[in-house]
Design an enzyme around this catalytic site. Structure first.
Site, PDB file in Angstrom:
ATOM      1  CB  CYS A 102      -0.946  -0.009   1.199  1.00 26.05           C
ATOM      2  SG  CYS A 102      -0.175  -0.572   2.724  1.00 26.05           S
ATOM      3  CG  HIS A 123      -0.973   3.981   4.555  1.00 26.60           C
ATOM      4  ND1 HIS A 123      -1.706   3.637   5.665  1.00 26.60           N
ATOM      5  CD2 HIS A 123      -0.467   2.814   4.061  1.00 26.60           C
ATOM      6  CE1 HIS A 123      -1.645   2.319   5.835  1.00 26.60           C
ATOM      7  NE2 HIS A 123      -0.918   1.800   4.877  1.00 26.60           N
TER       8      HIS A 123
END
Ligand code: A2P
Length: 349
Positions: A132, A252
């Site tokens: 990710c 994130h």
């Protein structure tokens, strides 16, 4: 679920944090489906998930479950992928694997559609979805790398707990509530490492994601290094990462410093990013505009801001890159690969 005119698709890990988002993406994108199988462990057999208003029953992920499946999206952990992706591929499916099981296999393409879609042409039944943190970083850096060349990347991440799965999200909720009520804080999931030692995530920042390696970096950090080199097809690019877990549920954030090969113009950098596919620039310090995890949650784009020239290095650039780790960082990138397979006519009838 059986329909004409579409593809036979399976989602492995359909009860998990990423699997749930994979289903949501297939639904939102109206991916052409002839049938959809939802697979998980034996524990979940008989449970249902809702897809397009229809109840689908979870089946056990076994080799036989992949008979007739053309596209299998995997997000049930590395060991499940190692065991079942080759079985699915043997039965004719193209596996899009969200785990790290095959990412560094030289025979497996590692694909971010904005960066290296052509790599998927060489697939042998398995295509890997990168980590990710790597996906959002390379998606945002690609337009700059293409224009100016790139020598070095130094990145610090601020990663959401959902990257560690549904149980980690629950743990953050439970711990937060426990702290606020003055109750005992239970520590069972984070950090996910090789030792039984766990730490409080609520109201904290934990500088460990995945196990430590001999060189002092964690596995997550080395994934960012190795995967970036592979996706950019450039072993010479220097990449160092520090990965930190923060008490955020989705999204994130990354502080990224890059050294470009050639001189750059900041206005041109902004315009390259504004015109790049999947990238949204949010950068206006005067108005306090910059990307934040809370705004990026549930969106498929990657958000970029805090663009500024390094104070000392003439080709150094700082930026802040944010994206929903479960979407562009996982489920959306996987479904995007599936869409690209359709576009490129790579799916067997
Ligand atoms: P299950 O719910 O049956 O355990 P998360 O990353 O959110 O923890 O989710 C992990 C996903 O992987 C879940 O859907 C989980 O299913 C699935 N999974 C875990 N172990 C297996 C297994 N041995 N076979 C198939 N699916 C598995």
């Amino acid at each position: 679920m059986e329909k004409k005119n579409g593809y036979h698709v399976a989602v492995v890990g359909a009860t998990g944090a990423v699997g749930e988002q994979m289903l949501k993406m297939l639904e939102q994108r109206q991916f052409p489906l002839a049938s959809l199988k939802v697979l998980a462990s034996a524990r979940s057999v008989g449970q249902t998930v809702t897809f397009n208003g229809e109840e689908l029953t979870i089946e056990e992920a076994t080799p036989e479950a992949f008979e007739g499946v053309q596209i299998a999206l995997f997000s049930a952990g590395g060991s499940v992928s190692k065991k079942l992706a080759p079985e699915a591929a043997k039965r004719g499916a193209i596996c899009i694997d969200n785990t790290s099981a095959f990412r560094m296999d030289p025979n497996v393409p590692l694909v971010v559609p904005e960066v290296n879609p052509q790599a998927m042409e060489q697939h042998g039944g398995i295509i890997a979805n990168p980590n990710c943190s790597t996906i959002q970083m390379v998606a945002a850096l690609e337009p700059l790398r293409e224009k100016y060349g790139m020598e070095r990347i130094i990145v610090s991440t601020y990663q959401a707990v959902s990257g560690a799965g549904a149980k980690a999200i629950q743990e953050l909720h439970d711990q937060t509530e426990a702290v606020l009520h003055g109750n005992e804080v239970k520590k069972e999931i984070l950090p996910v490492g090789s030792l039984p030692q766990k730490y409080q995530m609520a109201f904290n920042a934990i500088p460990q994601i995945d196990v430590f390696l001999e060189n002092g970096f964690t596995n997550e950090e080395m994934k960012m290094t190795r995967e970036t080199k592979k996706i950019f097809s450039d072993e010479t690019i220097a990449v160092s990462a520090t990965c930190v877990r923060v008490p955020v549920v989705k999204g994130h954030s990354e502080s990224v410093y890059v050294e470009l090969k050639n001189e750059y113009d900041l206005a041109e950098v902004r315009s390259l990013l504004e015109n790049a596919p999947g990238i949204v620039v949010q950068d206006n310090p005067e108005e306090q505009v910059y990307p934040m995890a809370i705004d990026a949650a549930d969106k498929i784009e990657t958000f970029v801001g805090r663009l500024r020239r390094d104070l000392d290095h003439p080709r150094g650039l700082h930026m802040w890159i944010v994206s929903d780790n479960l979407l562009k960082g996982a489920a959306w990138n996987a479904v995007q690969i599936a869409e690209e397979l359709v576009k490129r006519n790579l799916i067997k009838e």
